[in-house]
Structures are given as C-alpha cells and as structure tokens.
Scaffold this motif. Structure first.
Motif, PDB file in Angstrom:
ATOM      1  N   UNK A  32      46.740  38.559  37.534  1.00 36.00           N
ATOM      2  CA  UNK A  32      47.930  38.845  38.345  1.00 36.00           C
ATOM      3  C   UNK A  32      47.526  39.302  39.731  1.00 36.00           C
ATOM      4  N   UNK A  33      46.489  40.124  39.811  1.00 37.03           N
ATOM      5  CA  UNK A  33      46.019  40.610  41.110  1.00 37.03           C
ATOM      6  C   UNK A  33      45.491  39.458  41.965  1.00 37.03           C
ATOM      7  N   UNK A  34      44.832  38.496  41.342  1.00 35.61           N
ATOM      8  CA  UNK A  34      44.276  37.363  42.073  1.00 35.61           C
ATOM      9  C   UNK A  34      45.356  36.384  42.525  1.00 35.61           C
ATOM     10  N   UNK A  35      46.527  36.405  41.899  1.00 35.31           N
ATOM     11  CA  UNK A  35      47.610  35.484  42.267  1.00 35.31           C
ATOM     12  C   UNK A  35      47.922  35.526  43.753  1.00 35.31           C
ATOM     13  N   UNK A  36      47.924  36.720  44.353  1.00 35.11           N
ATOM     14  CA  UNK A  36      48.250  36.851  45.776  1.00 35.11           C
ATOM     15  C   UNK A  36      47.230  36.105  46.641  1.00 35.11           C
ATOM     16  N   UNK A  38      45.259  33.620  45.645  1.00 29.99           N
ATOM     17  CA  UNK A  38      45.387  32.190  45.323  1.00 29.99           C
ATOM     18  C   UNK A  38      46.579  31.586  46.062  1.00 29.99           C
ATOM     19  N   UNK A  39      47.724  32.265  46.013  1.00 28.76           N
ATOM     20  CA  UNK A  39      48.931  31.759  46.672  1.00 28.76           C
ATOM     21  C   UNK A  39      48.757  31.701  48.187  1.00 28.76           C
ATOM     22  N   UNK A  40      48.157  32.738  48.777  1.00 27.40           N
ATOM     23  CA  UNK A  40      47.954  32.761  50.226  1.00 27.40           C
ATOM     24  C   UNK A  40      46.990  31.648  50.643  1.00 27.40           C
ATOM     25  N   UNK A  41      45.927  31.469  49.888  1.00 35.08           N
ATOM     26  CA  UNK A  41      44.965  30.411  50.194  1.00 35.08           C
ATOM     27  C   UNK A  41      45.633  29.046  50.069  1.00 35.08           C
ATOM     28  N   UNK A  42      46.463  28.870  49.055  1.00 36.50           N
ATOM     29  CA  UNK A  42      47.177  27.599  48.872  1.00 36.50           C
ATOM     30  C   UNK A  42      48.044  27.293  50.092  1.00 36.50           C
ATOM     31  N   UNK A  43      48.654  28.309  50.665  1.00 28.33           N
ATOM     32  CA  UNK A  43      49.498  28.118  51.841  1.00 28.33           C
ATOM     33  C   UNK A  43      48.723  27.686  53.077  1.00 28.33           C
ATOM     34  N   UNK A  44      47.410  27.881  53.063  1.00 23.50           N
ATOM     35  CA  UNK A  44      46.571  27.526  54.207  1.00 23.50           C
ATOM     36  C   UNK A  44      45.850  26.191  54.043  1.00 23.50           C
ATOM     37  N   UNK A  73      38.163  30.274  38.202  1.00 25.02           N
ATOM     38  CA  UNK A  73      38.535  29.274  39.193  1.00 25.02           C
ATOM     39  C   UNK A  73      37.720  28.023  38.888  1.00 25.02           C
ATOM     40  N   UNK A  74      38.377  26.876  38.878  1.00 23.90           N
ATOM     41  CA  UNK A  74      37.710  25.599  38.689  1.00 23.90           C
ATOM     42  C   UNK A  74      38.113  24.678  39.836  1.00 23.90           C
ATOM     43  N   UNK A  86      33.874  32.598  37.289  1.00 26.34           N
ATOM     44  CA  UNK A  86      34.599  33.587  36.487  1.00 26.34           C
ATOM     45  C   UNK A  86      34.832  34.816  37.340  1.00 26.34           C
ATOM     46  N   UNK A  87      36.072  35.302  37.353  1.00 22.19           N
ATOM     47  CA  UNK A  87      36.431  36.464  38.149  1.00 22.19           C
ATOM     48  C   UNK A  87      37.168  36.050  39.406  1.00 22.19           C
ATOM     49  N   UNK A  88      37.623  37.051  40.128  1.00 23.72           N
ATOM     50  CA  UNK A  88      38.367  36.809  41.362  1.00 23.72           C
ATOM     51  C   UNK A  88      37.429  36.449  42.503  1.00 23.72           C
ATOM     52  N   UNK A  89      37.996  35.833  43.513  1.00 24.29           N
ATOM     53  CA  UNK A  89      37.300  35.548  44.763  1.00 24.29           C
ATOM     54  C   UNK A  89      38.149  36.089  45.901  1.00 24.29           C
ATOM     55  N   UNK A  90      37.520  36.406  47.006  1.00 23.72           N
ATOM     56  CA  UNK A  90      38.274  36.775  48.198  1.00 23.72           C
ATOM     57  C   UNK A  90      38.883  35.511  48.791  1.00 23.72           C
ATOM     58  N   UNK A  91      39.849  35.682  49.661  1.00 23.66           N
ATOM     59  CA  UNK A  91      40.463  34.530  50.323  1.00 23.66           C
ATOM     60  C   UNK A  91      39.399  33.761  51.115  1.00 23.66           C
ATOM     61  N   UNK A  92      38.510  34.470  51.791  1.00 20.20           N
ATOM     62  CA  UNK A  92      37.448  33.835  52.575  1.00 20.20           C
ATOM     63  C   UNK A  92      36.515  33.035  51.661  1.00 20.20           C
TER      64      UNK A  92
END
Length: 127
Positions: A32-36, A38-44, A73-74, A86-92
């Motif tokens: 859930x925390x990573x959703x933000x 992921x969504x922001x990156x998708x918008x870019x 993430x795949x 495996x795990x979250x990534x930063x937007x960068x």
C-alpha cells in the motif's frame, strides 16, 4: 493501470513495449505504501504500460513470477521478463529501471524469447 489476470498477462507477452507490474496483496502494508510511488511514476511515463497483480486473487500468476515476498516489481519487454525486484523502489530508481528497459536491445530480447519459448498461462495447465 491494468489489473492483471491470466488473459491480460498473455496479451502483455505480445507487447513490444515496456510493461511494469506491481505484484502485491490487499493486506500488505508495504504494498500500500508503494502504491503512491507506483502511481506517480506511472503518471510520468505515458509510453509504458503499468499493471497491478494481486497475488491472492491471481495465485497462478504469482507463482509464474516466483514471488517470494511482496511488493515485487517485474518488468517485461518484448514478451520477456527482464527485471524483478522484491521490495519497494524509490520513484527515481523505478524511473531508472524503466529507462534501462526502454533502452534494452529489443532484437536481442526477441532472440532470447524465441530460443526459450514464451510462457503462456491458462486452463491447459501451467507454463
């Protein structure tokens, strides 16, 4: 954003472009925390397909990605799995992965896929 099931995944394996998949589950707090991010990156990245996969409702796909922990993430390109994390990534970091996937040699990927065969999932049982 595409919600993946087996049929949509099989369609994604025919796509030459970059596909970024967020594998998660509804109960997963880190997901859930990573959703933000992921969504922001998708918008870019209008030229990239972003998809979500709930490993609880689509266990066959979770197994196909050999998911050990979530979030995962795949990244696919040309029908081939070219990156997992495996795990979250930063937007960068996620944007950098997308950039590298887009720069990958599609012809070399196609040759690799042809040599290995593209996995298809479905009622016929497995990959």
């Amino acid at each position: 954003m595409v919600a993946l099931d087996v049929e949509k995944f099989n369609e994604m394996t025919k796509f030459d472009g970059v596909v970024v998949i967020h594998l998660s589950a509804a109960w997963c707090t880190p997901c859930k925390a990573f959703n933000a991010v992921f969504d922001k990156t998708a918008g870019n990245h209008d030229d990239v397909v972003f998809a979500s996969l709930d490993t609880d409702t689509q266990p066959e796909l979770g197994a196909a990605f050999n998911v050990k922990s979530i979030p995962t993430i795949a990244v696919l390109r040309g029908g081939a799995l070219i990156f997992t994390h495996e795990g979250s990534l930063s937007e960068k970091a996620l944007s950098d992965v997308i950039r590298q996937a887009g720069e990958a040699d599609l012809e070399a990927i196609r040759k690799s896929v042809a040599a290995a065969g593209v996995a298809k999932l479905g009622k016929s049982g497995g990959r």
